[in-house]
Scaffold this motif. Structure first.
Motif, PDB file in Angstrom:
ATOM      1  N   THR A  88       0.631  -1.082  -0.056  1.00 38.31           N
ATOM      2  CA  THR A  88       0.016  -0.044  -0.049  1.00 38.31           C
ATOM      3  C   THR A  88       0.799   1.244  -0.030  1.00 38.31           C
ATOM      4  OG1 THR A  88       0.050   0.125   2.598  1.00 38.31           O
ATOM      5  CG2 THR A  88      -1.831  -1.128   1.297  1.00 38.31           C
ATOM      6  N   HIS A  89       2.179   1.248  -0.033  1.00 40.94           N
ATOM      7  CA  HIS A  89       2.764   2.188   0.196  1.00 40.94           C
ATOM      8  C   HIS A  89       4.385   2.289  -0.390  1.00 40.94           C
ATOM      9  CE1 HIS A  89       3.906   6.075   2.923  1.00 40.94           C
ATOM     10  NE2 HIS A  89       4.631   6.089   2.035  1.00 40.94           N
ATOM     11  N   VAL A  90       4.207   2.674  -1.649  1.00 36.96           N
ATOM     12  CA  VAL A  90       5.640   2.555  -2.538  1.00 36.96           C
ATOM     13  C   VAL A  90       5.780   3.985  -3.237  1.00 36.96           C
ATOM     14  CG1 VAL A  90       6.537   1.502  -4.511  1.00 36.96           C
ATOM     15  CG2 VAL A  90       5.148   0.157  -2.917  1.00 36.96           C
ATOM     16  N   HIS A  91       7.019   4.107  -3.434  1.00 37.14           N
ATOM     17  CA  HIS A  91       7.407   5.550  -4.250  1.00 37.14           C
ATOM     18  C   HIS A  91       8.264   5.119  -5.607  1.00 37.14           C
ATOM     19  CE1 HIS A  91       5.590   8.146  -0.976  1.00 37.14           C
ATOM     20  NE2 HIS A  91       6.460   7.455  -0.439  1.00 37.14           N
ATOM     21  N   PRO A  92       7.553   4.496  -6.444  1.00 40.07           N
ATOM     22  CA  PRO A  92       8.476   4.227  -7.710  1.00 40.07           C
ATOM     23  C   PRO A  92       8.914   5.386  -8.306  1.00 40.07           C
ATOM     24  CG  PRO A  92       6.158   3.901  -8.178  1.00 40.07           C
ATOM     25  CD  PRO A  92       6.069   4.542  -6.748  1.00 40.07           C
ATOM     26  N   LEU A 196      -6.246   9.347  -1.822  1.00 38.80           N
ATOM     27  CA  LEU A 196      -5.469  10.821  -1.461  1.00 38.80           C
ATOM     28  C   LEU A 196      -4.563  10.721  -0.469  1.00 38.80           C
ATOM     29  CD1 LEU A 196      -8.693  12.975  -1.469  1.00 38.80           C
ATOM     30  CD2 LEU A 196      -7.182  12.887  -3.340  1.00 38.80           C
ATOM     31  N   LYS A 197      -3.672  11.461  -0.295  1.00 35.53           N
ATOM     32  CA  LYS A 197      -2.376  11.162   0.602  1.00 35.53           C
ATOM     33  C   LYS A 197      -2.312  12.714   1.405  1.00 35.53           C
ATOM     34  CE  LYS A 197       1.752  10.108   2.433  1.00 35.53           C
ATOM     35  NZ  LYS A 197       2.869   9.459   1.814  1.00 35.53           N
ATOM     36  N   ILE A 198      -2.227  12.417   2.721  1.00 34.77           N
ATOM     37  CA  ILE A 198      -1.937  13.530   3.372  1.00 34.77           C
ATOM     38  C   ILE A 198      -0.693  13.238   4.223  1.00 34.77           C
ATOM     39  CG2 ILE A 198      -2.642  15.073   5.349  1.00 34.77           C
ATOM     40  CD1 ILE A 198      -5.599  14.204   4.664  1.00 34.77           C
ATOM     41  N   THR A 348       5.127  -0.145   3.085  1.00 33.23           N
ATOM     42  CA  THR A 348       6.625  -0.391   3.127  1.00 33.23           C
ATOM     43  C   THR A 348       7.388   1.140   2.932  1.00 33.23           C
ATOM     44  OG1 THR A 348       7.171  -0.829   0.974  1.00 33.23           O
ATOM     45  CG2 THR A 348       6.823  -2.753   2.680  1.00 33.23           C
ATOM     46  N   ASP A 349       6.677   2.105   2.258  1.00 30.34           N
ATOM     47  CA  ASP A 349       7.550   3.098   2.015  1.00 30.34           C
ATOM     48  C   ASP A 349       8.764   2.969   1.106  1.00 30.34           C
ATOM     49  OD1 ASP A 349       7.729   6.074   1.974  1.00 30.34           O
ATOM     50  OD2 ASP A 349       7.791   6.045   4.077  1.00 30.34           O
ATOM     51  N   SER A 350       8.374   1.937   0.291  1.00 28.89           N
ATOM     52  CA  SER A 350       9.731   1.353  -0.282  1.00 28.89           C
ATOM     53  C   SER A 350      10.068   2.338  -1.417  1.00 28.89           C
ATOM     54  CB  SER A 350       9.472  -0.062  -1.022  1.00 28.89           C
ATOM     55  OG  SER A 350       8.420  -0.087  -1.860  1.00 28.89           O
TER      56      SER A 350
HETATM   57 ZN   LIG Z   1       5.960   7.389   1.866  1.00 25.60          ZN
END
Ligand SMILES: [Zn+2]
Length: 435
Positions: A88-92, A196-198, A348-350
């Motif tokens: 649910t949390h990746v920054h490709p 949406l992301k905050i 994961t904020d991968s």
């Molecule tokens: Zn992040």
């Protein structure tokens, strides 16, 4: 009279046969023979199951049917089948060069391929996507894309000068005014974001988005049927946003949640992606040095594995000790969430430090087990839980009739040893084998 009935019956039978032939033309059917099926619902695993796939969808999961002659058979009768993992949390992509360039696009696609190689069949890109990523998102849901499916929050919201702008990105919407926030939500909805992301991040004394702005984003988002997710560092901010009907929490708080907050999350169905690997950071790899010798990990990560090893070598014992403490604190919060029955997902904020895309998703699942989930609970968090967090559980997250056929064939049972999620024999994406 008798003849009429007979005639009607023949017509009816012919119609039924024609219909069933259309539905079950065996050449369009793929059958996965699963020795053991973990379907992602949390139900006990089933032995000797047939999973019927037509096109990109699962049509039937059964222990009774015969395999129709002419169907394509994928024999996993000695293996384990589970749904593809969802992060649910990746920054490709190469964030320093985010934009419409071909190089940046290639870097995003490379991460989607890497995720898929690790059996992560869907990722949510959480808040740092330039507009050009909408096209990649659309392509990733096509029938011939060889990377994980991508969901996007477009650009996330923060305060003017708030985290993560100090990291050199000007992508976030830096907003201090609720009316402006609502307007921007409308624009993002028109662009077709998936949520949406905050960022509510009191990091390094940077300004933090105002509660009234967050409330406006959540309310306006819900008007547009968008789920709203927040990066949260503190128990107090978590309480404020959960009260405002936040849908998904990303990052577990570093301080203790109030009982009231946990109860509210449980009652409202707020889903938490605790991201324990973000507390453990380098510790994840210092505790599992065998990973550096794993041929599968080596093959997929290549040079990135050497860089990881080097980064670990540069990490002091004191730094590792701080990571251990921060993980212990988070774990206490986590156990309280779990015991209260708060719904959980995997994030994961991968593609940040110590978080290689794909591999780190498995490490989060493992860490959830280390922190107290049963292997089954951790697998459900990484499949159905993540699909619910992301708002795609109508299509993804479980192996059931009607869902997209995204699944993993594993050599060994992850219920026996959770690290077996990495023993991937085949990845099936929308009914296609991508080896
Ligand atoms: Zn992040």
């Amino acid at each position: 009279m008798k003849r009429t009935i007979h005639f009607t019956l023949v017509v009816l039978l012919t119609a039924i046969l024609t219909m069933s032939c259309q539905v079950e033309d065996p050449s369009n059917v793929t059958v996965v023979k699963a020795g053991l099926l973990i379907d992602g619902t949390g139900n006990p695993p089933l032995r000797d199951v047939l999973i019927f796939i037509e096109g990109n969808r699962i049509t039937q999961v059964t222990q009774q049917e015969e395999i129709p002659p002419g169907a394509t058979v994928i024999d996993a009768s000695q293996q384990v089948v589970m749904p593809g993992l969802i992060d649910t949390h990746v920054h490709p992509g190469d964030r320093a060069n985010a934009g419409p360039s071909a190089e940046y696009r290639a870097s995003v696609i490379q991460h989607l391929k890497q995720a898929l190689a690790f059996g992560v069949t869907t990722i949510f890109s959480l808040g740092l996507d330039p507009d050009s990523n909408f096209a990649i998102r659309d392509e990733s849901w096509g029938d011939d894309f060889d990377g994980s499916r991508m969901l996007t929050a477009g650009t996330g919201f923060t305060a003017v000068g708030g985290h993560p702008t100090q990291l050199g990105t000007d992508l976030p919407n830096q907003i201090d005014d609720p009316a402006l926030a609502r307007q921007r939500v409308q624009e993002l909805a028109a662009q077709g974001v998936d949520g949406l992301k905050i960022w509510v991040a009191p990091i390094g004394g940077l300004p933090v988005i105002k509660a009234e702005v967050s409330r406006a984003i959540i309310e306006e988002g819900h008007k547009h049927n968008l789920r709203v997710f927040a990066h949260l560092n503190t128990a107090e901010d978590t309480q404020t946003l959960v009260e405002a009907q936040l849908d998904g929490v990303t990052h577990i708080a570093g301080d203790s949640y109030e009982e009231e907050t946990i109860e509210l999350m449980r009652r409202q169905g707020t889903i938490v992606a605790p991201m324990l690997v973000q507390k453990k950071k380098g510790l994840v790899f210092s505790e599992d040095r065998e990973l550096f010798e794993d041929p599968f990990v080596r093959r997929v990560l290549g040079q990135e594995l050497d860089e990881l090893k080097e980064a670990l070598a540069q990490t002091s014992p004191e730094a590792l000790e701080r990571m251990a403490q921060s993980y212990q604190q988070a774990k206490e919060n986590f156990v309280r969430l779990k015991n209260a029955g708060v719904r959980l997902a995997v994030g994961t904020d991968s593609n940040t430090s110590f978080a290689p895309v794909g591999l780190i998703t498995h490490k989060e699942v493992e860490t959830l087990v280390e922190a107290g989930l049963s292997p089954m609970e951790a697998l459900v968090a990484g499949t159905r839980g993540s699909a619910e967090w992301a708002g795609v559980s109508d299509r993804l997250g479980t192996i059931e009739a009607g869902k997209l056929a995204d699944m993993l064939i594993l050599e060994e049972n992850p219920l026996v040893d959770i690290r077996n999620t990495r023993k991937i024999v085949k990845v099936i994406l929308g009914g296609r084998v991508v080896e």
